[in-house]
Design a protein around this motif. Structure first.
Motif, PDB file in Angstrom:
ATOM      1  N   UNK A  58     -16.676  -3.722  12.526  1.00  0.00           N
ATOM      2  CA  UNK A  58     -17.439  -3.494  11.286  1.00  0.00           C
ATOM      3  C   UNK A  58     -16.778  -2.478  10.356  1.00  0.00           C
ATOM      4  N   UNK A  59     -17.142  -2.587   9.098  1.00  0.00           N
ATOM      5  CA  UNK A  59     -16.636  -1.705   8.051  1.00  0.00           C
ATOM      6  C   UNK A  59     -17.779  -0.945   7.404  1.00  0.00           C
ATOM      7  N   UNK A  60     -17.488   0.301   7.037  1.00  0.00           N
ATOM      8  CA  UNK A  60     -18.485   1.049   6.274  1.00  0.00           C
ATOM      9  C   UNK A  60     -17.820   2.124   5.418  1.00  0.00           C
ATOM     10  N   UNK A  61     -18.504   2.458   4.326  1.00  0.00           N
ATOM     11  CA  UNK A  61     -18.115   3.613   3.543  1.00  0.00           C
ATOM     12  C   UNK A  61     -18.784   4.830   4.144  1.00  0.00           C
ATOM     13  N   UNK A  62     -18.072   5.929   4.235  1.00  0.00           N
ATOM     14  CA  UNK A  62     -18.686   7.181   4.680  1.00  0.00           C
ATOM     15  C   UNK A  62     -17.962   8.344   4.011  1.00  0.00           C
ATOM     16  N   UNK A  63     -18.604   9.493   4.040  1.00  0.00           N
ATOM     17  CA  UNK A  63     -17.990  10.657   3.401  1.00  0.00           C
ATOM     18  C   UNK A  63     -16.781  11.089   4.226  1.00  0.00           C
ATOM     19  N   UNK A  64     -15.838  11.721   3.545  1.00  0.00           N
ATOM     20  CA  UNK A  64     -14.619  12.145   4.234  1.00  0.00           C
ATOM     21  C   UNK A  64     -14.943  13.214   5.272  1.00  0.00           C
TER      22      UNK A  64
END
Lengths: 207, 278, 207
Positions: free
Chosen positions: C61-67
């Motif tokens: 799976x792929x996700x955006x997250x904070x650095x």
């Protein structure tokens, strides 16, 4: 003027993770002292312009949102094929042949009361629509068929529906052997059906 | 580490305050008895079982687990258990089982190896224990590293207010023109049924049968087949009806003494003639 | 190879809007037919590298997250995660590094029986799941980690577990042929929760 790229990253992460839109001051609270928040947000909004996600200002608050032109992606429509109930098909047929009809007309013709969901279903399917009110006591709503109805059944106009003579010709109107049970509504377990009075004179019994 | 300090010499308060005083039995002055025989507490809760106790004791040797002296470790463990016993502590069974096994291991390690022993050697047993301790320590080490990672929801965050992806179920209804027409036709024919009149089936009534029989039987002097008294024509239903009523009529005639009946075999033809003397 | 910028925008918007990490196939479902989803995601991850928000892959799976380096900014935003017990942490690590493992394997490594709630807690957290049964006497259920586990601990795959190679190299992940318990001739009859019947002085908490 040069902005600290780290400040941009921080503002970006803060806005991304925020559960609600944030005011300039709320962002400033989390950034190092002296960070030029309006300039940072303007720069960030610039960077995101034209992307799939945009940083927008709404009144005093800022938020990320998906680009409005991509809204269609967020909703994926899936067709779910449903079979119409027997009552719905009959109701639809009555509306088609007898339009405009009121609810009471439909009940009269079918001989049973119409459950609430049946007409709703046909309205939802887009095949039936209210076409006005009848100038009669109670001013009942009257219904007719829609353009979608014609399209679905491949009819040019409502006049293309075969008449009774043609139905007979197609063998669809053969007089039926109506069994006693059917006549009495025995097979129907749907409560909406009214009971028929027994019209049987005793001498009719063959025994 | 305080485990080297005999508990009787240790200041109980100092021990209780030191987080490393896990293995020193202390007097529980908050116990219900409160007297000299009061309940004793050993800080066994600091251990997750005998293996954990062993591992923590092993660490006091301050060497790599691979170089640890198993014999020394065994002695440490047994000393600990003895301390606990001296204070009349209830020890959980698995601690005692471990103690018994370690005592056995110790004796094996000290005694010269027996010849042609099928049991694993003392060294093998010691190595196994050592591996077990290493495994546990390794898992603890990596568990700490795992937990120290940047964790989603704590250190890194997903989008705070995602719009969400919806799957909209659009109902598409299935109905063919044929089904529509058939339904309408059914309603129309059912509409006729609403004024339901059972059809009058063609029947030959008993009265008619009697009348016909009385009329015809006068002309017969021979035994005559019942079938020949039936009226002509009509469909199968009518003929069945006529047969039934004519048969009942013959029985009635026989009862009144005006006719005789005979049948030569079961299910055979039924014959009748006018009774003599009538 | 050139990617359609519109496809990039679309994938970006979809991943931003998603409430949970998405598989390639889930993204592909919403993109026009023929879009090269793996290439699109790789390009997008590239564009975001070094920003305040990153696109990461976790298992499938792929996700955006904070650095991750901005963690110091984020921590005040969320409640501290519930503290896991020592038993739960160790059990989780054993499942992760030794998977697939049975309950008995876990007990063997920890040298203590596993209290009922511990595994349940990890199952409930969605980090651990049953992955089948071992073809051995009793056919015990065996457990492994989940995609949620990878996402939570920021791992691209199980191979990225910290220290995995060292443990493997030291032979500490190989199943022991004879467990210590067996060597001791002890059958594991200890009740689930080994409770030491010892009153605890309140200052005992080690944190």
């Amino acid at each position: 003027m040069t902005l600290d790229p780290q400040h941009l990253r921080m503002a970006e992460a803060i806005l991304f993770a925020a559960t609600a839109p944030l005011k300039d001051s709320e962002i400033a609270d989390r950034l190092p002292d002296g960070a030029d928040v309006p300039a940072i947000l303007a720069a960030l909004a610039d960077q995101y312009a034209g992307r799939g996600v945009e940083l927008v200002k709404r009144g005093p608050v800022w938020l990320f949102q998906t680009a409005p032109d991509l809204a269609f992606l967020m909703r994926k429509e899936v067709d779910e094929l449903k079979k119409l109930s027997r009552a719905a098909v009959e109701t639809l047929a009555i509306v088609a042949y007898h339009q405009p009809v009121s609810r009471a007309d439909i009940e009269d013709i079918r001989g049973v009361s119409l459950s609430k969901g049946t007409l709703d279903l046909l309205l939802e399917a887009g095949w039936v629509k209210p076409v006005g009110r009848r100038e009669a006591p109670g001013r009942p709503v009257i219904y007719g068929t829609t353009v979608e109805f014609l399209a679905h059944f491949g009819l040019e106009s409502i006049k293309d529906l075969p008449g009774l003579e043609e139905l007979k010709g197609a063998g669809l109107l053969e007089p039926q052997e109506v069994s006693l049970g059917e006549a009495m509504g025995v097979e129907r377990t749907v409560p909406e059906d009214v009971e028929l009075e027994l019209p049987l004179p005793p001498e009719d019994e063959e025994g | 580490m305080t485990n080297a300090v005999p508990p009787e010499q240790a200041d109980p308060e100092a021990i209780a305050d030191s987080p490393e005083a896990f293995d020193a039995p202390v007097r529980d002055r908050s116990g219900a008895g409160g007297g000299d025989d009061g309940a004793l507490v050993v800080r066994l809760d600091a251990y997750e079982g005998p293996l954990d106790l062993l591992l923590q004791l092993a660490r006091t040797q301050k060497v790599d687990l691979a170089k640890i002296s198993i014999l020394a470790l065994v002695e440490q463990y047994l000393a600990f258990i003895n301390e606990a016993r001296r204070f009349k502590l209830e020890l959980a069974a698995d601690y005692l089982v471990m103690a018994a096994w370690l005592a056995y291991l110790k004796s094996r390690l000290l005694l010269p190896p027996e010849k042609d022993d099928e049991e694993p050697s003392a060294e093998e047993l010691a190595a196994r224990l050592q591996l077990q301790l290493q495994r546990l320590e390794a898992i603890r080490d990596v568990a700490a590293r795992l937990l120290g990672r940047d964790r989603l929801g704590r250190d890194v965050l997903p989008r705070g207010a995602p719009e969400g992806l919806a799957i909209v179920k659009r109902a598409a209804f299935d109905c063919t023109l044929y089904e529509l027409l058939k339904a309408y036709a059914d309603i129309r024919t059912k509409g006729q049924a609403a004024t339901y009149q059972p059809r009058r089936r063609p029947v030959w009534s008993l009265e008619a049968a009697l009348e016909r029989l009385e009329r015809l039987i006068g002309r017969t002097i021979q035994w005559t087949d019942l079938m020949s008294f039936l009226p002509d024509g009509g469909d199968a239903d009518f003929r069945r009806s006529a047969l039934a009523s004519t048969f009942v009529a013959t029985l009635e005639m026989a009862r009144l003494g005006r006719a005789d009946l005979q049948q030569l075999e079961p299910f055979g033809p039924l014959y009748l003639k006018k009774r003599e003397g009538e």
